[in-house]
Design a protein around this motif. Structure first.
Motif, PDB file in Angstrom:
ATOM      1  N   ASN A 162       0.844  -1.193   0.000  1.00  0.00           N
ATOM      2  CA  ASN A 162       0.000   0.000   0.000  1.00  0.00           C
ATOM      3  C   ASN A 162       0.882   1.247   0.000  1.00  0.00           C
ATOM      4  N   PHE A 163       0.272   2.416   0.217  1.00  0.00           N
ATOM      5  CA  PHE A 163       1.043   3.655   0.155  1.00  0.00           C
ATOM      6  C   PHE A 163       2.070   3.770   1.276  1.00  0.00           C
ATOM      7  N   ARG A 164       1.929   2.951   2.317  1.00  0.00           N
ATOM      8  CA  ARG A 164       2.891   2.924   3.418  1.00  0.00           C
ATOM      9  C   ARG A 164       4.008   1.913   3.173  1.00  0.00           C
ATOM     10  N   GLU A 165       3.997   1.279   2.008  1.00  0.00           N
ATOM     11  CA  GLU A 165       4.917   0.177   1.702  1.00  0.00           C
ATOM     12  C   GLU A 165       4.662  -1.017   2.617  1.00  0.00           C
ATOM     13  N   GLU A 166       3.405  -1.234   2.984  1.00  0.00           N
ATOM     14  CA  GLU A 166       3.018  -2.348   3.841  1.00  0.00           C
ATOM     15  C   GLU A 166       2.367  -3.457   3.012  1.00  0.00           C
ATOM     16  N   ARG A 167       2.719  -4.679   3.344  1.00  0.00           N
ATOM     17  CA  ARG A 167       1.986  -5.812   2.814  1.00  0.00           C
ATOM     18  C   ARG A 167       0.768  -6.060   3.713  1.00  0.00           C
ATOM     19  N   ALA A 168      -0.100  -6.956   3.282  1.00  0.00           N
ATOM     20  CA  ALA A 168      -1.280  -7.258   4.090  1.00  0.00           C
ATOM     21  C   ALA A 168      -0.869  -7.784   5.459  1.00  0.00           C
ATOM     22  N   ARG A 169       0.214  -8.529   5.501  1.00  0.00           N
ATOM     23  CA  ARG A 169       0.703  -9.076   6.771  1.00  0.00           C
ATOM     24  C   ARG A 169       1.066  -7.943   7.734  1.00  0.00           C
ATOM     25  N   ASP A 170       1.670  -6.888   7.208  1.00  0.00           N
ATOM     26  CA  ASP A 170       2.059  -5.748   8.038  1.00  0.00           C
ATOM     27  C   ASP A 170       0.832  -5.015   8.573  1.00  0.00           C
ATOM     28  N   VAL A 171      -0.190  -4.911   7.734  1.00  0.00           N
ATOM     29  CA  VAL A 171      -1.422  -4.252   8.164  1.00  0.00           C
ATOM     30  C   VAL A 171      -2.086  -5.062   9.268  1.00  0.00           C
ATOM     31  N   ALA A 172      -2.126  -6.381   9.106  1.00  0.00           N
ATOM     32  CA  ALA A 172      -2.707  -7.244  10.134  1.00  0.00           C
ATOM     33  C   ALA A 172      -1.959  -7.088  11.454  1.00  0.00           C
ATOM     34  N   ALA A 173      -0.637  -6.998  11.383  1.00  0.00           N
ATOM     35  CA  ALA A 173       0.173  -6.835  12.598  1.00  0.00           C
ATOM     36  C   ALA A 173      -0.095  -5.479  13.240  1.00  0.00           C
ATOM     37  N   ARG A 174      -0.268  -4.452  12.414  1.00  0.00           N
ATOM     38  CA  ARG A 174      -0.495  -3.105  12.948  1.00  0.00           C
ATOM     39  C   ARG A 174      -1.798  -3.043  13.737  1.00  0.00           C
ATOM     40  N   TYR A 175      -2.778  -3.839  13.324  1.00  0.00           N
ATOM     41  CA  TYR A 175      -4.063  -3.838  14.012  1.00  0.00           C
ATOM     42  C   TYR A 175      -4.248  -5.047  14.912  1.00  0.00           C
ATOM     43  N   SER A 176      -3.139  -5.702  15.246  1.00  0.00           N
ATOM     44  CA  SER A 176      -3.140  -6.806  16.215  1.00  0.00           C
ATOM     45  C   SER A 176      -4.098  -7.937  15.830  1.00  0.00           C
ATOM     46  N   GLN A 177      -4.183  -8.221  14.538  1.00  0.00           N
ATOM     47  CA  GLN A 177      -4.990  -9.342  14.057  1.00  0.00           C
ATOM     48  C   GLN A 177      -4.086 -10.581  14.019  1.00  0.00           C
ATOM     49  N   THR A 178      -3.876 -11.180  15.189  1.00  0.00           N
ATOM     50  CA  THR A 178      -2.873 -12.231  15.355  1.00  0.00           C
ATOM     51  C   THR A 178      -3.092 -13.421  14.432  1.00  0.00           C
ATOM     52  N   GLU A 179      -4.319 -13.910  14.347  1.00  0.00           N
ATOM     53  CA  GLU A 179      -4.587 -15.075  13.505  1.00  0.00           C
ATOM     54  C   GLU A 179      -4.299 -14.771  12.037  1.00  0.00           C
ATOM     55  N   CYS A 180      -4.598 -13.560  11.631  1.00  0.00           N
ATOM     56  CA  CYS A 180      -4.331 -13.171  10.253  1.00  0.00           C
ATOM     57  C   CYS A 180      -2.831 -13.087   9.991  1.00  0.00           C
ATOM     58  N   VAL A 181      -2.088 -12.575  10.961  1.00  0.00           N
ATOM     59  CA  VAL A 181      -0.631 -12.515  10.829  1.00  0.00           C
ATOM     60  C   VAL A 181      -0.060 -13.919  10.669  1.00  0.00           C
ATOM     61  N   GLU A 182      -0.505 -14.835  11.516  1.00  0.00           N
ATOM     62  CA  GLU A 182       0.003 -16.206  11.463  1.00  0.00           C
ATOM     63  C   GLU A 182      -0.330 -16.864  10.126  1.00  0.00           C
ATOM     64  N   PHE A 183      -1.538 -16.653   9.649  1.00  0.00           N
ATOM     65  CA  PHE A 183      -1.913 -17.257   8.377  1.00  0.00           C
ATOM     66  C   PHE A 183      -1.088 -16.686   7.230  1.00  0.00           C
ATOM     67  N   LEU A 184      -0.894 -15.371   7.217  1.00  0.00           N
ATOM     68  CA  LEU A 184      -0.141 -14.752   6.126  1.00  0.00           C
ATOM     69  C   LEU A 184       1.334 -15.119   6.194  1.00  0.00           C
ATOM     70  N   ASP A 185       1.877 -15.365   7.377  1.00  0.00           N
ATOM     71  CA  ASP A 185       3.242 -15.884   7.487  1.00  0.00           C
ATOM     72  C   ASP A 185       3.320 -17.277   6.856  1.00  0.00           C
ATOM     73  N   TRP A 186       2.303 -18.089   7.102  1.00  0.00           N
ATOM     74  CA  TRP A 186       2.237 -19.425   6.516  1.00  0.00           C
ATOM     75  C   TRP A 186       2.142 -19.340   4.990  1.00  0.00           C
ATOM     76  N   ALA A 187       1.293 -18.452   4.504  1.00  0.00           N
ATOM     77  CA  ALA A 187       1.140 -18.280   3.061  1.00  0.00           C
ATOM     78  C   ALA A 187       2.438 -17.786   2.435  1.00  0.00           C
ATOM     79  N   ASP A 188       3.154 -16.929   3.147  1.00  0.00           N
ATOM     80  CA  ASP A 188       4.421 -16.407   2.649  1.00  0.00           C
ATOM     81  C   ASP A 188       5.467 -17.514   2.563  1.00  0.00           C
ATOM     82  N   ALA A 189       5.471 -18.424   3.543  1.00  0.00           N
ATOM     83  CA  ALA A 189       6.416 -19.546   3.523  1.00  0.00           C
ATOM     84  C   ALA A 189       6.147 -20.444   2.321  1.00  0.00           C
TER      85      ALA A 189
END
Length: 275
Positions: A162-189
């Motif tokens: 996005n305009f902040r140079e954030e991926r979706a994973r970064d946005v999820a982390a910024r808003y403390s969406q823990t399950e989303c962060v974990e899933f996107l880390d898995w998808a990234d792997a």
């Protein structure tokens, strides 16, 4: 861009924010994420940034999209007798002033089946808003885990910024969406393993080889190892991040020596070693 001046999308997004808006410390910024004044912040003229005064006719796709009425959506898209059939795609792609269409509303509402159904009609699931947010960013910010899974299954770009140079994973982390962060880390792997498989396969099948010699058995070794990992990915959909990393490491251990050999200049008869 088709702006939904008569579709009332702006009011829909505001209503979704008010009914399910964030309660964390960053709620004001998260609301700004979906603010009706994003374009004004980016220098658009005031007239374009104002909320339309007339709501006009409600978009007929809106209700089924927000309620998960997949059958209702399919009737509009597939039934030539439906009064909205010819305009279905235009109605779907109508945007508010910041570039959000009904797919974003479906993401905010967590309507995963709607996203899957609409994807069949050729919509661009990687389309960005005025500030670079994708559907994946939207689902991540709102903690819509099942919608994230649906989007990843549909092969969206998980590395989009996005305009902040954030991926979706970064946005999820910024808003403390823990399950989303974990899933996107898995998808990234999984993506990292897929990319390495593609890179290794291309390295030994490229017609323009490196300076070293590629033996047939080495080529077959790499291609077979890549095939095994591809099959593993297809049959191990519940594999952990560590298991995925292990597969990637095993593949690297096989491929790296062969690629190193390919990168080593061949020695021809009569050549002398440099001392």
């Amino acid at each position: 861009m088709v702006t939904a001046e008569a579709g009332g999308l702006g009011a829909v997004f505001l209503e979704l924010m008010e009914s399910e808006g964030p309660q964390d410390s960053e709620s004001s910024e998260k609301s700004a994420f979906f603010s009706q004044h994003e374009e004004e912040e980016e220098g658009e003229d005031e007239e374009a940034a104002r909320e339309p005064e007339e709501t006009g006719t409600i978009n007929p796709l809106l209700q089924p999209a927000l309620t998960g009425d997949v059958e209702g959506l399919q009737m509009i898209f597939e039934d030539p007798e439906n009064p909205h059939h010819e305009q279905a795609m235009q109605l779907l792609l109508e945007e508010d002033i910041v570039g959000r269409n009904l797919l974003y509303a479906a993401c905010m509402a967590g309507q995963s089946d709607v996203i899957r159904a609409l994807a069949k009609y050729g919509v661009n699931l990687n389309e960005k808003t005025a500030r670079g947010y994708t559907l994946l960013h939207c689902a991540a910010a709102w903690g819509r885990l099942e919608t994230l899974k649906a989007l990843v299954e549909l092969d969206v770009d998980i590395e989009a910024l996005n305009f902040r140079e954030e991926r979706a994973r970064d946005v999820a982390a910024r808003y403390s969406q823990t399950e989303c962060v974990e899933f996107l880390d898995w998808a990234d792997a999984r993506l990292a393993l897929k990319k390495y498989i593609a890179k290794a396969s291309a390295a030994v099948t490229d017609t323009e080889k490196g300076p070293g010699k590629l033996f047939k058995e080495d080529k077959n070794t790499v291609l077979n190892a890549c095939r095994v990992r591809n099959e593993w990915l297809e049959t191990h959909l519940e594999a952990s991040i560590n298991e995925i990393f292990e597969q990637k490491q095993q593949l690297e251990d096989i491929v790296t020596p062969i690629l190193t050999k390919m990168a080593t200049p061949r020695q021809t008869k009569g050549s002398k070693a440099v001392v």
